[in-house]
Design an enzyme around this catalytic site. Structure first.
Site, PDB file in Angstrom:
ATOM      1  N   ASP A 118      41.741  39.547  40.469  1.00 22.02           N
ATOM      2  CA  ASP A 118      40.307  39.813  40.147  1.00 22.02           C
ATOM      3  C   ASP A 118      40.203  39.061  38.908  1.00 22.02           C
ATOM      4  O   ASP A 118      39.141  39.563  38.097  1.00 22.02           O
ATOM      5  CB  ASP A 118      40.364  41.231  39.772  1.00 22.02           C
TER       6      ASP A 118
ATOM      7  N   ASP B 101      50.539  45.197  45.272  1.00 21.27           N
ATOM      8  CA  ASP B 101      49.564  44.438  45.608  1.00 21.27           C
ATOM      9  C   ASP B 101      49.808  42.854  44.748  1.00 21.27           C
ATOM     10  O   ASP B 101      49.730  43.055  43.583  1.00 21.27           O
ATOM     11  CB  ASP B 101      48.224  45.075  44.614  1.00 21.27           C
TER      12      ASP B 101
END
Ligand SMILES: *[C@@H]1O[C@H](CO)[C@@H](O)[C@H](O)[C@H]1NC(C)=O
Length: 237
Positions: free
Chosen positions: A42, A153
């Site tokens: 991100d 993740d």
């Protein structure tokens, strides 16, 4: 003099070999179990880049970078995903050591939800099912309110921006969805060409080392951090 030079060369070669063999030393009473993996990138400052999130709050937090992805920012710089100038450093992407072993970084939760207790700890992931036989040592650099328990993740460029849409758009000029789908990212190795050159190796990692297998399961155990990982982040557990 020549003999000395030869000795130095041999020593260097020996150390080179040593540093390529990662003997994962389990941490006594460390976390272990089975879990799931996902992937994201991100571009935001990772949450273990705040000293207050470390077990030892006087320690060095995970490095974060300015928009060029390589110049370190001060640990007090706000995240680009909250209007500030700190981004994920581009070198916090995964690298393949050989076809069965890799190094990288993750956002992780053991308890479910935001879990800062393990900021900068390292975990050896042993992939299951289609990726059986492959292992990866990762350092926990980030947390996430959207993570379940024992979820890793993996930070993979082009892996999907997820809930934070401002980082990659301000750093690299992507649409707010990032590269590919907001959740999941790019769909093929050739799509990695959309990413800046510096992030393409990490993007391809998902299709090369991980063979494009979607969210493989893992067993995991906490291990001492290899210097190759703590050297990149500057953070130790
Ligand atoms: C890959 O690297 C790991 C870690 O150093 C090592 O244990 C393993 O033997 C290597 N595998 C191959 C196929 O070279």
């Amino acid at each position: 003099m020549k003999l000395l030079l030869v000795t130095v060369a041999v020593l260097c070669a020996f150390q080179g070999t040593l540093s390529k063999d990662y003997h994962a030393v389990p941490v006594k009473d460390g976390v272990s179990g089975s879990g799931i993996t996902t992937h994201y990138w991100d571009c935001c400052k990772p949450s273990c880049a705040w000293a207050e999130n470390l077990k030892d709050t006087s320690g060095t937090p995970v490095a974060s970078c300015s928009a060029d992805g390589s110049t370190k920012t001060s640990p007090s710089t706000k995240s680009s995903c909250l209007g500030g100038g700190a981004y994920m450093c581009s070198n916090q992407q995964p690298t393949m050591v050989n076809s069965s072993f890799a190094l990288g970084f993750v956002a992780a939760s053991f308890s479910g939800g935001v879990d800062t207790n393990y900021c900068c700890a390292c975990v050896k992931l042993s992939f299951q099912d289609a990726l059986q036989g492959k292992q990866m040592i990762v350092q926990v650099t980030n947390t996430g309110g959207d993570l379940g328990s024992n979820q890793f993740d993996i930070a993979i460029p082009g892996g999907g921006v997820g809930i934070f849409t401002e980082g990659c758009s301000s750093q690299w000029g992507t649409p707010s969805n990032g590269w590919g789908d907001q959740y999941g990212g790019v769909g093929s190795e050739s799509d990695c060409a959309q990413l800046p050159d510096v992030l393409q190796p990490g993007c391809k990692f998902r299709f090369q080392f991980m063979e494009g297998v979607s969210n493989p399961g893992v067993t995991f155990e906490q291990v001492d951090c290899p210097s190759e990982l703590s050297g990149i982040t500057g953070c130790t557990y």
